[in-house]
Write an enzyme that holds these catalytic residues in place. Structure first.
Site, PDB file in Angstrom:
ATOM      1  CB  SER A  42      -0.915   0.005   1.221  1.00  0.00           C
ATOM      2  OG  SER A  42      -1.494   1.284   1.345  1.00  0.00           O
ATOM      3  CG  HIS A  58      -3.881  -1.234  -1.891  1.00  0.00           C
ATOM      4  ND1 HIS A  58      -5.028  -1.866  -2.337  1.00  0.00           N
ATOM      5  CD2 HIS A  58      -4.263  -0.456  -0.858  1.00  0.00           C
ATOM      6  CE1 HIS A  58      -6.055  -1.476  -1.595  1.00  0.00           C
ATOM      7  NE2 HIS A  58      -5.632  -0.613  -0.695  1.00  0.00           N
ATOM      8  CG  ASP A  89      -5.013   2.881   0.480  1.00  0.00           C
ATOM      9  OD1 ASP A  89      -6.002   2.145   0.296  1.00  0.00           O
ATOM     10  OD2 ASP A  89      -3.976   2.507   1.048  1.00  0.00           O
ATOM     11  CG  MET A  98      -7.975   7.723   1.858  1.00  0.00           C
ATOM     12  SD  MET A  98      -7.213   7.672   3.486  1.00  0.00           S
ATOM     13  CE  MET A  98      -6.544   6.010   3.499  1.00  0.00           C
ATOM     14  CG  HIS A 125      -9.151   0.810  -1.153  1.00  0.00           C
ATOM     15  ND1 HIS A 125      -8.601   0.590   0.097  1.00  0.00           N
ATOM     16  CD2 HIS A 125     -10.504   0.862  -0.952  1.00  0.00           C
ATOM     17  CE1 HIS A 125      -9.562   0.526   0.998  1.00  0.00           C
ATOM     18  NE2 HIS A 125     -10.718   0.696   0.398  1.00  0.00           N
ATOM     19  CG  MET A 177     -11.161   4.011   1.327  1.00  0.00           C
ATOM     20  SD  MET A 177      -9.663   3.872   2.307  1.00  0.00           S
ATOM     21  CE  MET A 177      -8.448   3.884   1.008  1.00  0.00           C
ATOM     22  CG  MET A 228     -11.991  -2.040   4.210  1.00  0.00           C
ATOM     23  SD  MET A 228     -10.360  -1.756   3.494  1.00  0.00           S
ATOM     24  CE  MET A 228      -9.515  -0.874   4.811  1.00  0.00           C
ATOM     25  CG  ASP A 248      -6.443  -2.369   2.685  1.00  0.00           C
ATOM     26  OD1 ASP A 248      -5.388  -2.164   3.305  1.00  0.00           O
ATOM     27  OD2 ASP A 248      -7.016  -1.490   2.003  1.00  0.00           O
TER      28      ASP A 248
END
Ligand code: DX5
Ligand code: ZN
Length: 216
Positions: free
Chosen positions: A8, A33, A35, A37, A66, A68, A137, A173
């Protein structure tokens, strides 16, 4: 089973991202990965599609994005154009989940759904036959370095059952480290995201250690 490792980026050194991403790639990780956000769906902010597009030019490793974010549908095309290979969307996000999956597939990207710790697997059942990946998660989304929630192990096991003989990857994750890795693999996870553990110290040694634990 072929177990994949997805470091990540959240735990990389953002002042040296190109260097760190090349390190991830060089040491045989399967996916990066990424992330995303928005400070709304989760109380933290990372990067947007323009930054992903720039990073995409530095390495060839598949980008597992991913999301979010509260309104994933608004941004799917942009992340696909930025070079995402896989896009996963939280089932808890606002809007039409089916429309998100359709938008991802239309862009030729692999679609996945994510379930947060308090969300039941029931909600993904209607979409199972369309998914390329399910992400469980194992911490509340938002930050790296949190502790693995022990109840996740049973959920992973149940999800593996649910997948049956479909070719869906089961990703985990949050809180995956040298101590928790064995349990998630035994429960049926086959894509392992890890940030703080893999980026602490030597990436090569850490990935090597992960592979050893997986083979045991
Ligand atoms: C958390 C992120 C994770 C995070 C994992 O919301 O989705 O990908 O980077 O970090 P660790 O492995 O440190 O728990
Ligand atoms: Zn993540």
């Amino acid at each position: 089973m072929n177990i994949k490792i997805a470091p990540s980026m959240l735990s990389a050194d953002f002042a040296n991202l190109e260097r760190d991403l090349k390190e991830v790639e060089k040491n045989g990780a399967d996916y990066l990965h990424v992330d995303i956000m928005d400070g709304h769906f989760v109380p933290n902010i990372t990067i947007g599609p323009d930054q992903v597009a720039q990073l995409r030019k530095t390495v060839a490793i598949p980008f597992d994005v991913h999301l979010m974010i509260t309104e994933p549908l608004k941004y799917i095309d942009q992340f696909a154009d930025a070079g995402a290979d896989i896009i996963t969307v939280h089932v808890e996000s606002d809007g039409d989940i089916q429309a998100c999956l359709d938008a991802i597939v239309k862009k030729g990207v692999r679609p996945g759904l994510v379930v947060s710790p308090d969300t039941s697997l029931e909600v993904i059942k209607p979409y199972l036959d369309q998914l390329s990946m399910i992400l469980i998660m194992c911490v509340y989304p938002g930050f790296g370095g949190q502790s693995y929630i022990p109840a996740s192990t049973e959920k992973i096991r149940a999800c593996r059952q649910l997948i049956g003989n479909r070719s869906i990857e089961l990703q985990v994750d949050g809180g995956i480290n040298f101590n928790t890795l064995k349990d998630v693999v035994e429960a049926g996870a086959n894509v392992i995201v890890s940030g703080s553990c893999l980026f602490k110290g030597d990436m090569k040694e850490n990935i090597g250690q992960f592979r050893k634990i997986i083979q045991r």
